[in-house]
Scaffold this active site. Structure first.
Site, short mmCIF file in Angstrom:
data_model
loop_
_atom_site.label_atom_id
_atom_site.label_comp_id
_atom_site.label_asym_id
_atom_site.label_seq_id
_atom_site.Cartn_x
_atom_site.Cartn_y
_atom_site.Cartn_z
N GLU A 1 38.75 66.32 33.96
CA GLU A 1 38.07 65.12 33.46
C GLU A 1 38.55 64.71 32.07
O GLU A 1 37.77 64.25 31.24
CB GLU A 1 36.55 65.29 33.49
CG GLU A 1 35.99 65.32 34.90
CD GLU A 1 34.50 65.05 34.99
OE1 GLU A 1 33.89 64.68 33.96
OE2 GLU A 1 33.94 65.19 36.09
N HIS B 1 29.45 71.20 31.36
CA HIS B 1 29.94 72.33 32.14
C HIS B 1 30.17 73.53 31.23
O HIS B 1 30.47 73.37 30.04
CB HIS B 1 31.27 72.00 32.84
CG HIS B 1 31.14 71.08 34.01
ND1 HIS B 1 31.43 71.47 35.30
CD2 HIS B 1 30.74 69.79 34.10
CE1 HIS B 1 31.23 70.46 36.13
NE2 HIS B 1 30.81 69.43 35.42
#
Length: 660
Positions: A367, A644
């Protein structure tokens, strides 16, 4: 295979592309700002809690017409730029390979000479993280913001954590003669540029030697020899700090000794943090943390598992003497050795760490979608990693079935030279995922050579699968393609034959955000995929069951800025308790439980959704060598910067021969 150092084959196309993007960017930036103003994060809401209720609404009323007017004015230029930009993507290369130009800090070639295949082997450390560097308006839907500042801070924290000295604990005990690696969330912070060997005592139970230079750049200088240690670290290890513990059985210290050591630490003065005390919590935003935030190695407050500078010894030592002699000591954690290992039946060490592993060799990120953020991140990572592959993917309709607005978001960084690289785009993306060129990046790196001039190589693959819940079939198809591409890449880049091997393969690692966990009932198909018959998951017992120490890697976005978890130390402490995990991790979905996370204390399956994976295989490696997991960690150093948890794994490649 030729590595692409520029996105286009010639400078004319590069200039034309820059011109077209310059026409598009004002419209893109204004649209991003406009949408972002309507999506506040919980941090911003708390900052505005004391403001009058009408103040934010008034700001939106004033700024929205301005943004809209400028957006409309920029549209004609953006349209012209798009008409130039789109066809250029057919000539664009699938990635950009960047190598550190400063030869004073480049040490990739030096690393190749560290491991001699005739020795006992070498360990390699791999890290993976989803860093959520989307355009700011989209990142806000994950409750993070200020993508550009976050990118710089993420890179700084990673390189600071990786450039720490590696700690080794040697335990002398009547019943335990094993050698274990110390917690690699441990921290040593010597004065810059000082490589002297230091001897320090902790009462009478420990002694420590520090060797190596803890600098923010690549560590290319050879370490100094041990002058008093009785154990020898593995060949090729850099920045190693050796702690020798002569304690009671199993290396434990008595309550009296622990209290004495802690008392000495507290006596060192108010400027020194307590070993058992909580770390100071920064009140600043996650990406603007001040000095004292333990997420950085420049911090004044250290992790409770870190090595801190203190006054040591039985005699009186003033502060200047301590600074001159660089006296350090290891922190004592509840009468245990530095490494916590609750499950003694496990063959390797595992922990929740407040820092990235010391001497991190390879890093795979997901990402990293925003191109400006990718540049900032690359600049920071280049202080430690010499080789970086970024801006991976395709745009427009080049090589994919649907139009792609952003790249794959994959980024790879390495301390070792990259020999080959290849990228493939998943053609079956659905929904919002179809707008990104999600795929897989395959790399071949050289990690050494034999006395017979045979190259020692390794394979690393990084991927990001379909994210939408319920798209089980799509993810299984992508796993099928991933296996096929892996096999093709190995065949196309291999220059060896069984009869006359020119290369010896040391490891084959696969990592990334797979967007399914091993405990959810909805993910049964992925859990039983054939990929897991070829690649081993250190955290997995079998389909539907994780090992007891494994925890989820997906954080609840609503709690990212809570005081209990907004710093690496605090998040580490919370995740070490079952109740803490229930409050701040997303748990496997179940038909019997609601989707609400906050306040849910019912019996839950597993320890959270673990969707970020680190896999390895023993297939296709040099037959006479053995690969074993040495360490596995869940990392909290990016607390407040992403939703995360990064993961890291250290593999030991053993040649089967004893040390001379």
């Amino acid at each position: 295979m030729v590595l692409y150092t520029s996105p286009f084959p010639n400078s004319f196309l590069s200039v034309l592309h820059s011109f077209s993007w310059g026409l598009i960017f004002p419209c893109y930036w204004l649209a991003d700002r406009l949408v972002g103003s309507f999506v506040p994060t919980t941090y911003e809401k708390r900052q505005r809690a004391d403001d009058p209720c009408y103040f934010h609404a008034l700001c939106i009323i004033i700024t929205t017409p301005i943004y809209l007017a400028l957006l409309v004015a920029s549209l004609p230029f953006a349209l012209i730029g798009f008409l130039l930009w789109s066809p250029l993507q057919s000539a664009r290369r699938p990635y950009i390979y960047s190598r550190l130009k400063d030869k004073n800090h480049a040490n990739g070639a030096t690393l190749l000479t560290e491991w001699k295949a005739a020795g006992s082997g070498k360990s390699f450390c791999f890290g993976s993280a989803n860093v959520c560097l989307l355009p700011d308006s989209l990142a806000r839907f994950n409750n993070v913001f200020n993508t550009q500042a976050r990118a710089k801070e993420i890179g700084r924290r990673i390189r600071n954590g990786a450039s720490r000295p590696q700690i080794k604990i040697y335990i002398d005990s009547p019943t335990n003669t094993s050698i274990s690696a110390a917690s690699f969330s441990s921290l040593v912070s010597p004065q810059a540029g000082d490589n002297r060997t230091v001897n320090a005592g902790i009462k009478r139970t420990t002694s420590m030697e520090y060797k190596g230079d803890n600098c923010g750049s690549n560590n290319g200088e050879e370490n100094r020899e041990d002058k008093g240690g009785s154990g020898e670290p593995h060949e090729g290890e850099e920045n190693t700090c050796i702690v020798r513990i002569n304690g009671e059985e199993n290396g434990h210290m008595s309550d009296t000794e622990t209290d004495t050591v802690n008392g000495q630490a507290r006596a060192s003065g108010p400027a020194e943090p307590s070993l058992e005390g909580d770390a100071e919590v920064s009140k600043t935003p996650n990406h603007k943390q001040k000095e004292g935030d333990s997420g950085s190695l420049d911090s004044c407050s250290a992790s409770r598992e870190s090595l801190v500078k203190v006054r040591v010894g039985d005699g009186t030592v003033d502060q200047s003497t301590v600074n001159n002699k660089l006296l350090y000591k290891a922190s004592i954690m509840k009468k245990t050795s530095v490494r916590k290992k609750k499950h003694t039946d496990e063959t390797f060490d595992h922990e929740i760490s407040a820092f990235f592993p010391a001497n991190l060799d390879f890093l795979c990120l997901q990402e990293v979608f925003d191109k400006r953020a990718a540049e900032k991140l690359k600049e920071q990572l280049h202080h430690y990693f010499e080789y970086i592959v970024y801006d991976v993917g395709v745009y427009s309709c080049n090589g994919c079935c649907s139009f792609k607005f952003v790249n794959s978001g994959l980024l790879f960084a390495s301390r070792y030279p990259v020999m080959d690289a290849a990228y493939h785009c998943y053609p079956n993306g659905r929904g919002m995922d179809s707008l990104a060129s999600k795929g897989a990046l395959f790399l071949k790196v050289q990690v050494g050579s034999t006395p017979q001039d045979q190259r020692i190589v390794g394979y690393i693959s990084c991927t990001h699968l379909q994210a939408i819940a319920g798209d089980t079939t799509v993810r299984c198809e992508q796993l099928d393609m991933l296996q096929d591409w892996l096999s093709e890449f190995r065949k196309s880049t291999s220059s060896s034959s069984t009869a006359n091997p020119e290369e010896l393969v040391a490891f084959d690692v696969l990592c990334g955000d797979l967007n399914f966990d091993n405990c959810s009932s909805e993910d049964k198909l992925e859990q039983q995929h054939s990929l897991f018959t070829h690649y081993k998951d250190p955290c997995r017992v079998g389909p539907g069951e994780d090992k007891p120490w494994a925890i989820g890697t997906l954080l609840d976005p609503e709690g990212l800025y809570d005081e209990e978890v907004c710093t690496p130390d605090n998040l580490q402490k919370v995740l070490e308790s079952e109740e803490g995990r229930k409050g701040y991790l997303v748990y496997p979905t179940s038909k019997n439980h609601s989707s609400s996370q906050k306040g849910r204390k019912a019996s839950l399956k597993g320890n959270g959704r673990r969707i970020d994976y680190m896999l390895y295989t023993e297939e296709g490696l040099y037959l006479e060598w053995k690969v074993e997991v040495e360490e596995f960690s869940f990392i909290t150093q990016l607390a407040g910067l992403t939703d995360h948890l990064p993961v890291a794994m250290r593999l030991m490649v053993s040649t089967g021969e004893d040390d001379p």
